[in-house]
Structure formats: structure tokens, C-alpha cells
Design a protein around this motif. Structure first.
Motif, PDB file in Angstrom:
ATOM      1  N   GLY A 124       0.789  -1.228   0.000  1.00  0.00           N
ATOM      2  CA  GLY A 124       0.000   0.000   0.000  1.00  0.00           C
ATOM      3  C   GLY A 124       0.825   1.284   0.000  1.00  0.00           C
ATOM      4  O   GLY A 124       0.313   2.359   0.302  1.00  0.00           O
ATOM      5  N   LYS A 125       2.120   1.189  -0.363  1.00  0.00           N
ATOM      6  CA  LYS A 125       2.924   2.402  -0.416  1.00  0.00           C
ATOM      7  C   LYS A 125       2.584   3.230  -1.652  1.00  0.00           C
ATOM      8  O   LYS A 125       2.861   4.418  -1.704  1.00  0.00           O
ATOM      9  CB  LYS A 125       4.431   2.064  -0.448  1.00  0.00           C
ATOM     10  CG  LYS A 125       4.928   1.304   0.741  1.00  0.00           C
ATOM     11  CD  LYS A 125       4.872   2.104   2.011  1.00  0.00           C
ATOM     12  CE  LYS A 125       5.920   3.206   2.071  1.00  0.00           C
ATOM     13  NZ  LYS A 125       5.952   3.828   3.409  1.00  0.00           N
ATOM     14  N   MET A 126       2.072   2.568  -2.673  1.00  0.00           N
ATOM     15  CA  MET A 126       1.689   3.274  -3.898  1.00  0.00           C
ATOM     16  C   MET A 126       0.660   2.424  -4.623  1.00  0.00           C
ATOM     17  O   MET A 126       0.546   1.224  -4.356  1.00  0.00           O
ATOM     18  CB  MET A 126       2.915   3.508  -4.787  1.00  0.00           C
ATOM     19  CG  MET A 126       3.672   2.261  -5.147  1.00  0.00           C
ATOM     20  SD  MET A 126       5.096   2.602  -6.209  1.00  0.00           S
ATOM     21  CE  MET A 126       6.327   3.103  -5.045  1.00  0.00           C
ATOM     22  N   ASP A 127      -0.119   3.054  -5.497  1.00  0.00           N
ATOM     23  CA  ASP A 127      -1.047   2.235  -6.260  1.00  0.00           C
ATOM     24  C   ASP A 127      -0.353   1.744  -7.528  1.00  0.00           C
ATOM     25  O   ASP A 127       0.809   2.074  -7.785  1.00  0.00           O
ATOM     26  CB  ASP A 127      -2.370   2.966  -6.518  1.00  0.00           C
ATOM     27  CG  ASP A 127      -2.260   4.067  -7.545  1.00  0.00           C
ATOM     28  OD1 ASP A 127      -1.364   3.992  -8.403  1.00  0.00           O
ATOM     29  OD2 ASP A 127      -3.064   5.007  -7.499  1.00  0.00           O
ATOM     30  N   LEU A 128      -1.105   0.976  -8.312  1.00  0.00           N
ATOM     31  CA  LEU A 128      -0.463   0.312  -9.443  1.00  0.00           C
ATOM     32  C   LEU A 128       0.038   1.300 -10.493  1.00  0.00           C
ATOM     33  O   LEU A 128       1.136   1.137 -11.036  1.00  0.00           O
ATOM     34  CB  LEU A 128      -1.461  -0.682 -10.064  1.00  0.00           C
ATOM     35  CG  LEU A 128      -0.869  -1.777 -10.922  1.00  0.00           C
ATOM     36  CD1 LEU A 128       0.219  -2.524 -10.192  1.00  0.00           C
ATOM     37  CD2 LEU A 128      -1.972  -2.743 -11.348  1.00  0.00           C
ATOM     38  N   PHE A 438     -12.087   0.920 -13.730  1.00  0.00           N
ATOM     39  CA  PHE A 438     -11.374   1.970 -12.979  1.00  0.00           C
ATOM     40  C   PHE A 438     -10.367   1.336 -12.032  1.00  0.00           C
ATOM     41  O   PHE A 438      -9.228   1.772 -11.921  1.00  0.00           O
ATOM     42  CB  PHE A 438     -12.355   2.803 -12.148  1.00  0.00           C
ATOM     43  CG  PHE A 438     -13.050   3.870 -12.925  1.00  0.00           C
ATOM     44  CD1 PHE A 438     -12.328   4.827 -13.606  1.00  0.00           C
ATOM     45  CD2 PHE A 438     -14.432   3.938 -12.970  1.00  0.00           C
ATOM     46  CE1 PHE A 438     -12.969   5.825 -14.319  1.00  0.00           C
ATOM     47  CE2 PHE A 438     -15.077   4.925 -13.686  1.00  0.00           C
ATOM     48  CZ  PHE A 438     -14.357   5.862 -14.359  1.00  0.00           C
ATOM     49  N   GLY A 439     -10.847   0.305 -11.349  1.00  0.00           N
ATOM     50  CA  GLY A 439     -10.007  -0.361 -10.357  1.00  0.00           C
ATOM     51  C   GLY A 439      -8.798  -1.036 -10.976  1.00  0.00           C
ATOM     52  O   GLY A 439      -7.752  -1.166 -10.349  1.00  0.00           O
ATOM     53  N   GLU A 440      -8.950  -1.444 -12.220  1.00  0.00           N
ATOM     54  CA  GLU A 440      -7.824  -2.075 -12.917  1.00  0.00           C
ATOM     55  C   GLU A 440      -6.640  -1.132 -13.027  1.00  0.00           C
ATOM     56  O   GLU A 440      -5.487  -1.537 -12.955  1.00  0.00           O
ATOM     57  CB  GLU A 440      -8.247  -2.450 -14.348  1.00  0.00           C
ATOM     58  CG  GLU A 440      -8.686  -3.862 -14.497  1.00  0.00           C
ATOM     59  CD  GLU A 440      -8.890  -4.213 -15.980  1.00  0.00           C
ATOM     60  OE1 GLU A 440      -9.138  -5.383 -16.235  1.00  0.00           O
ATOM     61  OE2 GLU A 440      -8.821  -3.329 -16.859  1.00  0.00           O
ATOM     62  N   VAL A 445      -8.561  -3.682  -8.279  1.00  0.00           N
ATOM     63  CA  VAL A 445      -8.831  -5.039  -8.743  1.00  0.00           C
ATOM     64  C   VAL A 445      -7.657  -5.450  -9.619  1.00  0.00           C
ATOM     65  O   VAL A 445      -7.197  -4.691 -10.449  1.00  0.00           O
ATOM     66  CB  VAL A 445     -10.141  -5.158  -9.566  1.00  0.00           C
ATOM     67  CG1 VAL A 445     -11.335  -4.994  -8.674  1.00  0.00           C
ATOM     68  CG2 VAL A 445     -10.172  -4.184 -10.706  1.00  0.00           C
ATOM     69  N   THR A 446      -7.163  -6.635  -9.370  1.00  0.00           N
ATOM     70  CA  THR A 446      -6.000  -7.050 -10.139  1.00  0.00           C
ATOM     71  C   THR A 446      -5.856  -8.556 -10.023  1.00  0.00           C
ATOM     72  O   THR A 446      -6.536  -9.212  -9.260  1.00  0.00           O
ATOM     73  CB  THR A 446      -4.738  -6.332  -9.627  1.00  0.00           C
ATOM     74  OG1 THR A 446      -3.675  -6.641 -10.489  1.00  0.00           O
ATOM     75  CG2 THR A 446      -4.372  -6.759  -8.231  1.00  0.00           C
ATOM     76  N   ASN A 447      -5.010  -9.125 -10.820  1.00  0.00           N
ATOM     77  CA  ASN A 447      -4.711 -10.543 -10.642  1.00  0.00           C
ATOM     78  C   ASN A 447      -3.214 -10.765 -10.836  1.00  0.00           C
ATOM     79  O   ASN A 447      -2.501  -9.890 -11.323  1.00  0.00           O
ATOM     80  CB  ASN A 447      -5.551 -11.411 -11.594  1.00  0.00           C
ATOM     81  CG  ASN A 447      -5.246 -11.129 -13.048  1.00  0.00           C
ATOM     82  OD1 ASN A 447      -4.082 -11.136 -13.450  1.00  0.00           O
ATOM     83  ND2 ASN A 447      -6.264 -10.868 -13.843  1.00  0.00           N
ATOM     84  N   ASP A 448      -2.781 -11.942 -10.417  1.00  0.00           N
ATOM     85  CA  ASP A 448      -1.345 -12.213 -10.409  1.00  0.00           C
ATOM     86  C   ASP A 448      -0.726 -12.113 -11.796  1.00  0.00           C
ATOM     87  O   ASP A 448       0.408 -11.681 -11.947  1.00  0.00           O
ATOM     88  CB  ASP A 448      -1.067 -13.610  -9.841  1.00  0.00           C
ATOM     89  CG  ASP A 448      -1.276 -13.607  -8.338  1.00  0.00           C
ATOM     90  OD1 ASP A 448      -1.548 -12.528  -7.787  1.00  0.00           O
ATOM     91  OD2 ASP A 448      -1.181 -14.688  -7.731  1.00  0.00           O
ATOM     92  N   GLY A 452       2.278  -9.819 -12.659  1.00  0.00           N
ATOM     93  CA  GLY A 452       3.480 -10.468 -13.182  1.00  0.00           C
ATOM     94  C   GLY A 452       3.973  -9.760 -14.429  1.00  0.00           C
ATOM     95  O   GLY A 452       5.157  -9.445 -14.555  1.00  0.00           O
ATOM     96  N   ASN A 453       3.046  -9.461 -15.339  1.00  0.00           N
ATOM     97  CA  ASN A 453       3.422  -8.795 -16.590  1.00  0.00           C
ATOM     98  C   ASN A 453       4.000  -7.421 -16.336  1.00  0.00           C
ATOM     99  O   ASN A 453       4.986  -7.026 -16.958  1.00  0.00           O
ATOM    100  CB  ASN A 453       2.192  -8.616 -17.492  1.00  0.00           C
ATOM    101  CG  ASN A 453       1.867  -9.889 -18.205  1.00  0.00           C
ATOM    102  OD1 ASN A 453       2.741 -10.745 -18.355  1.00  0.00           O
ATOM    103  ND2 ASN A 453       0.627 -10.051 -18.624  1.00  0.00           N
TER     104      ASN A 453
END
Ligand code: GDP
Length: 462
Positions: A124-128, A438-440, A445-448, A452-453
Motif C-alpha cells: 500500500g505504499k503506492m497504487d499500481l 477503474f479499479g484495474e 482489482v488485479t490478478n497475479d 506479473g506482466n
């Protein structure tokens, strides 16, 4: 995601340098580092405050490997959000490897590409999108690319998205609440307000999506193709632009065999010049470039500099007009600049004729480097640099661009649903889908696989 390991990697480039930095992060970072570090003041690393620096030696049992500075950062106040130790050692490859091997023997694991930043994201130090901006920042090679990456890293983009997402989420909740009271036929979500919000979201999304065209080229450099007949002076022009003897110049037609790419920064904006292998035999058979490399290169370009030999133009000018029009029709998205070269060989009268015939042409002498500054100014003026100075958010990432487009499509569905008085449960589905996109972007919202990519493209040690 296993966050229990303590990871180690070289954070500075591999090879010899004055100083190298080795990074250790994870629950055992300080413990492991304290086991190989002997402070000159006999300090125990485990008892030191966060953000403190200590001088001492890295010891492999009794053998001194190097005199180093060790920085201690304590969870959560570090880049990764974990306990972190950074060892600044002398930059010989041998020392770097000795220390890393030692740390591995003492229980660290080699970090994977981007794993420090991945941990920062997971903690949680930064978003994606901020994490992705870190990679862009490292890769930025000119002022404009640096500026957009910096802006994104500081959260400009995510904040905008997060705010919209929250407002939309409010409405989603209200509409879903209505479903619980379906019998009573109540409306918690004010439809007019909702419509206003959708319009606002639509506008923001469109603006961000539009910014991608600029953002993308800023990141990579604006591709410019130099096209024209053999001997028009394409290589000479490229040299003049780059101010160096980079391309091969010769009197023999068709010497520029391979496409050469080079970069030029004009007032902070990167341009990538593509010197196309001379468009041979193309003066009246432009279609033939369809199979050539030149065609491919032109395809990639955003701007095409179409160069002709002004001293030779009488012979060709009819075809020239046809050709420029053809290129323009073939690539309506591209801007084609007509450039008259070798004007040093023309007398005043011929220059005037030329200007009348091709009022839009830029007159240069690549050989004498006349008109090169004007050409650079012209190039700059064709790029919308306003976005850079305005401080507006610019999207540079294809992944974000895709998500924004998908979100916009969903928002349009919701708008349509509202117009058609669609039932709340159906509206809610589309809203949820928009929220998902939006969450993407921000990583809610995300997945491994996605993670990974993204992080696989980072360097090791970041
Ligand atoms: P390309 O085949 O289009 O890459 O053309 P080059 O750059 O190799 O140039 C072909 C010839 O034209 C060379 O002999 C250059 O020195 C000459 N040339 C290029 N630009 C100029 C110019 O502005 N003035 C004059 N006089 N000669 C030029």
C-alpha cells in the motif's frame, strides 16, 4: 504472493563504478545485515533508528570484504514498506558479488525484476499506476517523458481516477439499495444528479483517452520519417538535424541502405528520426513502397518529412504534388511536411518560383545547414506541447488506455440504460463493470498475471 522472504539485489547498474548499492528488503533484512556488518563504533544494527546511516565493514567471518555505509529503514517507513537495508559499497564487480553471495548464504533470496516495487504496491505504499510510473521514470530520457512519469508517480492520474471511482461507487450503492426496497418503488439515487456525474466522468475519460496520443509519443519519442527520392539529401538532412555525421552520405543513389534511427531532443520533446532507405523508383510509383521497408517505417511515423531536390524540381514537380497528396491520402493521420532541399543551388528567381509553386514547403539547404532551426521549430509546433505546460494529466501507458476505453464504453451503456429507464439491477451490473475497469488502473482489482506482466518489465533491484 509470498512476502515473507527477505530479498536482495544490486540496485545500481552491474559492472564497475565508484559506488554500488545493494538492497535488502523483508522481515529479516536488518537481522541478516547485522550478522555480516561490523560497525566501527560497535553499534548493533538491530538497535538503530529508521533512516540512519552507519559506517563499518562487511565481514565474511573474519575476512573483511569492504568498508561500507549501511542505511537502515524500518517498516513501514521504507520504499517497500518493509524493513530495508541499503549497503553502499565500493563499486567493483567482485565486491558486489561477494556481498550479494554472502547475503544469499545468510538467508536472503535473489529479488526478481521489479520485486521491490511490487512489494511497495502490495504494502500500500503506492497504487499500481504509480508503481508503473516508477519504471517510466527510470526509462525517461528527456524532459517531457520525465515530467509525465513524475506526475503519474506523484499520483496525479490515480487521484483523478480514484475520485471518480468513489463517486460512482456511491451511486452504485444507492441503486443497489433501491433493489432491497423493490416492493416500495423508492429512488435513493437521484437520476438527474447521476446523469450529471456520468457526463462528468465521460468528459474526464475522454480527455484522458485523448491525451494518450500525446503521452504515448512523448514516452517513446515522436517518430519522424524522412522520405524522398534518392539523392534528395535525406541522409544529409538527418546529419544536419542531429548535428553529427551519423548517416552515410554519398553521391551514389541509394546508399542509405538500412533505416537508421536516431533521437533528437527539441526543447524537451524527444523526436525519433527514421531515415528511410531512399524511396527508389517511387517518383511516380508510390504504390511500390507498399512492399518496402520504407512503407513500414512511414507507417510507424507520426510526421513525414518529404524531401525533394529543389534544384531538380522542374523535372519532377508535377509528380511531386501528386506524390505528396498520395502520401497524405494514404496516411490521413500523419502530417506530411514538404521540404525543398539544396536551395543553395538556386538563384533568387528560382527561389521565388519555388515559393509560388509550393507555398507550404520549407526551404532548406541540408548541406549548409540553412533552415534547419526553422524546421525544428516547425516540428515542435506540430506537436501539442501545450499539454505539457498545462499540467494536465497525460496517459502514457497502454494498459491504462485500454482500461479507460473499456470504462468509457461501460459508462455509455449506463447512460443509455438511464435513458431507456432500465431497471436498477441491470444498471447496477454496468456500473459495477465500469468500476471494475477503474479499479484495474489503480490496482484495486488485479490478478497475479497482470501484476506479473507489469513487474517483469522492471529492472532487477527496483
Ligand atoms: P539521400 O540519398 O536522399 O540520403 O541523399 P544524400 O544525403 O546522400 O545526398 C545526396 C547528395 O546530395 C550528396 O552528394 C550530398 O552532399 C548532396 N546534398 C545534400 N543536401 C544538399 C544541399 O542542401 N545542397 C547541395 N548543394 N547538395 C546537397
Amino acid at each position: 504472493m509470498q512476502n515473507q522472504d527477505t530479498i536482495v539485489a544490486l540496485a545500481t547498474p552491474s559492472g564497475a563504478g565508484a559506488i554500488a548499492v545493494i538492497r535488502v528488503s523483508g522481515p529479516e533484512a536488518i537481522l541478516i545485515a547485522s550478522g555480516i556488518f561490523k560497525s566501527i563504533h560497535n553499534k548493533d544494527l538491530k538497535k538503530q533508528r529508521t533512516h540512519s546511516i552507519h559506517l563499518g565493514h562487511i565481514m565474511d567471518d573474519n575476512r573483511v570484504i569492504d568498508e561500507v555505509l549501511v542505511s537502515v529503514f524500518k517498516n513501514p517507513n521504507s520504499y517497500t514498506g518493509e524493513d530495508t537495508v541499503e549497503i553502499s559499497c565500493h563499486g567493483s564487480s567482485y565486491i558486489q558479488q561477494e556481498i550479494i553471495q554472502l547475503l544469499l548464504r545468510k538467508g536472503c533470496r535473489s529479488a526478481q525484476a521489479g520485486e521491490f516495487t511490487l512489494r511497495a504496491f502490495l504494502n500500500g505504499k503506492m497504487d499500481l499506476s504509480q508503481a508503473e510510473a516508477v519504471a517510466d521514470l527510470i526509462a525517461s530520457e528527456n524532459e517531457a517523458a520525465h515530467q509525465v512519469a513524475m506526475q503519474q508517480m506523484r499520483g496525479g492520474f490515480s487521484n483523478e481516477i480514484a475520485k471518480l471511482r468513489e463517486e460512482l461507487l456511491n451511486f452504485a450503492s444507492l441503486i443497489e439499495l433501491e433493489l432491497d426496497f423493490a416492493e416500495e418503488d423508492v429512488e435513493f439515487a437521484d437520476r438527474i444528479q447521476f446523469q450529471d456525474l456520468l457526463i462528468k466522468i465521460e468528459n474526464v475519460l475522454k480527455k484522458l483517452i485523448d491525451s494518450f496520443a500525446t503521452g504515448n509519443v512523448i514516452k517513446a519519442g515522436i517518430p519522424v520519417a524522412i522520405a524522398g527520392a534518392p539523392n534528395a539529401g535525406k541522409s544529409t538532412l538527418l546529419n544536419a538535424l542531429l548535428n553529427e555525421e551519423r548517416a552515410i552520405v554519398s553521391d551514389i543513389a541509394g546508399t542509405t541502405r538500412d533505416a537508421i534511427e536516431d533521437e533528437l531532443t527539441i526543447k524537451g520533446i524527444g523526436f525519433r528520426f527514421i531515415d528511410t532507405a531512399g524511396i527508389r523508383d517511387t517518383i511516380d510509383t508510390i504504390e511500390s513502397i507498399g512492399i518496402s521497408k520504407t512503407y513500414e517505417k512511414m507507417q510507424q511515423a507520426r510526421l513525414v518529412l518529404f524531401l525533394f531536390d529543389a534544384n531538380d524540381y522542374k523535372e519532377h514537380y508535377k509528380n511531386l504534388e501528386v506524390e505528396v497528396n498520395r502520401i497524405q491520402n494514404k496516411y490521413p493521420q500523419k502530417q506530411v511536411l514538404l521540404i525543398a532541399n539544396k536551395t543553395d543551388l538556386l538563384n533568387e528567381h528560382r527561389i521565388q518560383t519555388l515559393q509560388t509553386k509550393f507555398p507550404e514547403a520549407i526551404l532548406i539547404s541540408a548541406l549548409n545547414r540553412d533552415g534547419i532551426e526553422q524546421l525544428k521549430e516547425k516540428l515542435l509546433s506540430l506537436v501539442n506541447t501545450g499539454v505539457l505546460t498545462s499540467g494536465d494529466t497525460i496517459v502514457t501507458n497502454t494498459r491504462h488506455y485500454d482500461s479507460l476505453n473499456k470504462a468509457l464504453a461501460e459508462i455509455k451503456k449506463v447512460q443509455q440504460g438511464l435513458e431507456e429507464n432500465l431497471s436498477g439491477d441491470l444498471l447496477a451490473i454496468d456500473i459495477r463493470q465500469a468500476l471494475y475497469y477503474f479499479g484495474e488502473i489503480t490496482g484495486q482489482v488485479t490478478n497475479d498475471e497482470v501484476l506479473g506482466n507489469i513487474f517483469a518489465n522492471f529492472c532487477i533491484g527496483k
